[in-house]
Write a protein that holds these residues in place. Structure first.
Motif, PDB file in Angstrom:
ATOM      1  N   MET A   1       0.843  -1.209   0.000  1.00 48.96           N
ATOM      2  CA  MET A   1       0.000   0.000   0.000  1.00 48.96           C
ATOM      3  C   MET A   1       0.870   1.247   0.000  1.00 48.96           C
ATOM      4  SD  MET A   1      -2.842   1.166   2.834  1.00 48.96           S
ATOM      5  CE  MET A   1      -3.499   2.837   2.837  1.00 48.96           C
ATOM      6  N   ALA A   2       0.505   2.214  -0.830  1.00 49.47           N
ATOM      7  CA  ALA A   2       1.278   3.457  -0.915  1.00 49.47           C
ATOM      8  C   ALA A   2       1.159   4.238   0.390  1.00 49.47           C
ATOM      9  CB  ALA A   2       0.762   4.305  -2.076  1.00 49.47           C
ATOM     10  N   GLU A   3       2.213   5.010   0.669  1.00 54.21           N
ATOM     11  CA  GLU A   3       2.210   5.816   1.892  1.00 54.21           C
ATOM     12  C   GLU A   3       1.234   6.986   1.737  1.00 54.21           C
ATOM     13  OE1 GLU A   3       5.937   7.579   2.818  1.00 54.21           O
ATOM     14  OE2 GLU A   3       5.234   8.449   4.704  1.00 54.21           O
ATOM     15  N   ILE A   4       0.376   7.154   2.707  1.00 52.62           N
ATOM     16  CA  ILE A   4      -0.606   8.256   2.681  1.00 52.62           C
ATOM     17  C   ILE A   4       0.023   9.445   3.398  1.00 52.62           C
ATOM     18  CG2 ILE A   4      -2.967   8.956   3.166  1.00 52.62           C
ATOM     19  CD1 ILE A   4      -2.687   6.518   1.327  1.00 52.62           C
ATOM     20  N   THR A   5       0.641  10.337   2.639  1.00 52.42           N
ATOM     21  CA  THR A   5       1.329  11.488   3.222  1.00 52.42           C
ATOM     22  C   THR A   5       0.374  12.657   3.404  1.00 52.42           C
ATOM     23  OG1 THR A   5       1.960  12.389   1.070  1.00 52.42           O
ATOM     24  CG2 THR A   5       3.467  10.770   2.073  1.00 52.42           C
ATOM     25  N   ALA A   6       0.790  13.596   4.244  1.00 50.61           N
ATOM     26  CA  ALA A   6      -0.006  14.809   4.463  1.00 50.61           C
ATOM     27  C   ALA A   6      -0.130  15.611   3.179  1.00 50.61           C
ATOM     28  CB  ALA A   6       0.634  15.659   5.554  1.00 50.61           C
ATOM     29  N   ALA A   7       0.950  15.605   2.373  1.00 47.32           N
ATOM     30  CA  ALA A   7       0.945  16.341   1.104  1.00 47.32           C
ATOM     31  C   ALA A   7      -0.075  15.749   0.136  1.00 47.32           C
ATOM     32  CB  ALA A   7       2.339  16.312   0.473  1.00 47.32           C
ATOM     33  N   LEU A   8      -0.181  14.402   0.137  1.00 55.88           N
ATOM     34  CA  LEU A   8      -1.132  13.732  -0.747  1.00 55.88           C
ATOM     35  C   LEU A   8      -2.570  14.029  -0.320  1.00 55.88           C
ATOM     36  CD1 LEU A   8      -1.298  11.859  -3.182  1.00 55.88           C
ATOM     37  CD2 LEU A   8      -1.269   9.907  -1.612  1.00 55.88           C
ATOM     38  N   VAL A   9      -2.804  14.039   0.986  1.00 60.19           N
ATOM     39  CA  VAL A   9      -4.133  14.368   1.495  1.00 60.19           C
ATOM     40  C   VAL A   9      -4.499  15.802   1.134  1.00 60.19           C
ATOM     41  CG1 VAL A   9      -5.521  14.680   3.588  1.00 60.19           C
ATOM     42  CG2 VAL A   9      -3.986  12.713   3.399  1.00 60.19           C
ATOM     43  N   GLN A  11      -3.373  17.588  -1.337  1.00 58.50           N
ATOM     44  CA  GLN A  11      -3.581  17.675  -2.785  1.00 58.50           C
ATOM     45  C   GLN A  11      -4.979  17.203  -3.166  1.00 58.50           C
ATOM     46  OE1 GLN A  11      -0.179  16.527  -5.249  1.00 58.50           O
ATOM     47  NE2 GLN A  11      -1.564  15.330  -6.526  1.00 58.50           N
ATOM     48  N   LEU A  12      -5.416  16.114  -2.548  1.00 56.31           N
ATOM     49  CA  LEU A  12      -6.753  15.595  -2.842  1.00 56.31           C
ATOM     50  C   LEU A  12      -7.829  16.543  -2.332  1.00 56.31           C
ATOM     51  CD1 LEU A  12      -8.452  13.288  -3.973  1.00 56.31           C
ATOM     52  CD2 LEU A  12      -8.329  12.185  -1.725  1.00 56.31           C
ATOM     53  N   ARG A  13      -7.592  17.148  -1.170  1.00 55.25           N
ATOM     54  CA  ARG A  13      -8.557  18.110  -0.624  1.00 55.25           C
ATOM     55  C   ARG A  13      -8.726  19.295  -1.562  1.00 55.25           C
ATOM     56  NH1 ARG A  13      -7.633  20.196   5.233  1.00 55.25           N
ATOM     57  NH2 ARG A  13      -9.721  20.983   4.818  1.00 55.25           N
ATOM     58  N   LYS A  24      -8.443  11.639   3.549  1.00 58.99           N
ATOM     59  CA  LYS A  24      -7.528  10.603   4.026  1.00 58.99           C
ATOM     60  C   LYS A  24      -8.167   9.222   3.912  1.00 58.99           C
ATOM     61  CE  LYS A  24      -4.635   9.268   7.947  1.00 58.99           C
ATOM     62  NZ  LYS A  24      -4.181   9.618   9.320  1.00 58.99           N
ATOM     63  N   LYS A  25      -9.437   9.113   4.275  1.00 56.79           N
ATOM     64  CA  LYS A  25     -10.133   7.835   4.199  1.00 56.79           C
ATOM     65  C   LYS A  25     -10.239   7.361   2.762  1.00 56.79           C
ATOM     66  CE  LYS A  25     -14.309   5.426   5.712  1.00 56.79           C
ATOM     67  NZ  LYS A  25     -15.610   5.564   6.412  1.00 56.79           N
ATOM     68  N   ALA A  26     -10.476   8.289   1.836  1.00 62.68           N
ATOM     69  CA  ALA A  26     -10.586   7.938   0.419  1.00 62.68           C
ATOM     70  C   ALA A  26      -9.274   7.358  -0.098  1.00 62.68           C
ATOM     71  CB  ALA A  26     -10.972   9.168  -0.394  1.00 62.68           C
ATOM     72  N   LEU A  27      -8.164   7.942   0.328  1.00 61.30           N
ATOM     73  CA  LEU A  27      -6.850   7.449  -0.099  1.00 61.30           C
ATOM     74  C   LEU A  27      -6.554   6.086   0.517  1.00 61.30           C
ATOM     75  CD1 LEU A  27      -4.926  10.835   0.102  1.00 61.30           C
ATOM     76  CD2 LEU A  27      -5.282   9.482  -1.983  1.00 61.30           C
ATOM     77  N   VAL A  28      -6.926   5.914   1.778  1.00 59.46           N
ATOM     78  CA  VAL A  28      -6.711   4.623   2.447  1.00 59.46           C
ATOM     79  C   VAL A  28      -7.533   3.541   1.762  1.00 59.46           C
ATOM     80  CG1 VAL A  28      -7.099   3.339   4.580  1.00 59.46           C
ATOM     81  CG2 VAL A  28      -6.091   5.625   4.669  1.00 59.46           C
ATOM     82  N   GLU A  29      -8.778   3.841   1.457  1.00 58.46           N
ATOM     83  CA  GLU A  29      -9.675   2.877   0.829  1.00 58.46           C
ATOM     84  C   GLU A  29      -9.218   2.482  -0.576  1.00 58.46           C
ATOM     85  OE1 GLU A  29     -12.173   2.179   3.948  1.00 58.46           O
ATOM     86  OE2 GLU A  29     -12.456   1.314   1.963  1.00 58.46           O
ATOM     87  N   ASN A  30      -8.418   3.368  -1.203  1.00 56.41           N
ATOM     88  CA  ASN A  30      -7.999   3.136  -2.589  1.00 56.41           C
ATOM     89  C   ASN A  30      -6.485   2.997  -2.733  1.00 56.41           C
ATOM     90  OD1 ASN A  30     -10.616   3.484  -4.349  1.00 56.41           O
ATOM     91  ND2 ASN A  30     -10.693   5.114  -2.800  1.00 56.41           N
TER      92      ASN A  30
END
Length: 301
Positions: A1-9, A11-13, A24-30
């Protein structure tokens, strides 16, 4: 599983307008797949917030919250697009929670927005984004303030829609020896009715004073009077202006023979500060001509 970084969260926001916890939940789920996370949020109806953020939000409610000892109080304005939403029980419950959170901060919008949400999920800002997605209207925490004193803070809500919230909210901080709570509430009611620009003449915005002087000077010159006479006229007219916009100089609505300052002096009270929020004040609300809109839609039909 890819690392869920603060920067990635983050960016998605920014891409979807979803709240931090939802992103964050969306990234974890995917498994960290951003495109899949976007689709997940869209499917859940949580990416609507960004699309709605451009719509004018001039309705809503103003809420006040006092501390148990009465020495501090917070006031917040939460805007929505329609008055219908402001009557929603969930909207009112959220606003009550936000006003309680505001009491624990310095009272600025930034501090309140970043503070933990009353529902325990992310920040207040995250909670508002979830409300936007759920209710389907743009919402904005437009203003917030906090007042503290060694004396007493009183509040007044005009046309209350629910306990502690309505279209107009006022906080008044007094110090002294008299019945500060009663005096403060009466002055708060006066403020709601008269919308003073400042507590004292010294606290008036210099730009407002200069603007008024220019207007009065031009009006006097149109009468053809000499400058020496105009100068004396301006002094008198500015005194009248101060009585209209300065709280301590205004005739007290409950006893017009006294100024607010004189009323407070008689009550053994000293005004330390006040805050006055009128819902939607200063927001440019788009006016729609419904008949014209319908006519334009039916042309050629």
């Amino acid at each position: 599983m890819a690392e869920i970084t603060a920067a990635l969260v983050k960016q998605l926001r920014e891409k979807t307008g979803a709240g931090m916890m939802d992103a964050k939940k969306a990234l974890v789920e995917n498994d960290g797949d951003e495109d899949a996370a976007v689709e997940w949020l869209r499917a859940k109806g949580l990416s609507k917030a960004a699309k709605k953020s451009g719509r004018a939000a001039a309705e809503g409610l103003v809420a006040v919250k006092l501390s148990a000892d009465g020495k501090s109080a917070a006031i917040v304005e939460l805007n929505a697009e329609t008055d219908f939403v402001s009557r929603n029980e969930n909207f009112q419950k959220a606003l009550d929670g936000i006003s309680a959170v505001a009491l624990t901060t310095d009272g600025s919008v930034a501090a309140v927005s970043a503070a933990p949400a009353p529902d325990g999920e992310g920040s207040v800002d995250d909670m508002i984004k979830r409300m936007i997605a759920t209710i389907g209207e743009n919402m904005t925490l437009r203003r917030a303030a906090k007042v503290s004193t060694s004396g007493r803070v009183s509040s007044y809500i005009h046309n209350a829609a629910a306990p502690g919230m309505g279209k107009v909210g006022v906080l008044v901080a007094l110090e002294g020896t008299g019945d500060l709570e009663d005096a403060g509430r009466k002055v708060a009611m006066h403020i709601a009715a008269t919308s003073p620009a400042a507590a004292t003449t010294a606290e008036l915005d210099p730009a407002l004073i200069e603007s008024e002087k220019r207007v009065l000077t031009e009006q006097a010159r149109e009468s053809g009077k000499p400058d020496s006479v105009i100068e004396k006229m301006i002094v008198g007219r500015m005194q009248k202006f101060y009585k209209e916009v300065v709280l301590n100089e205004q005739p007290f609505i409950m006893d017009p023979d006294k100024t607010v300052g004189e009323f407070l002096q008689a009550q053994g009270a000293v005004l330390k500060s006040f805050v006055h929020f009128k819902l939607g004040e200063g927001v440019e609300k788009e006016e729609t001509d419904f008949a014209a809109e319908v006519a334009s839609m039916t042309k050629g039909a």
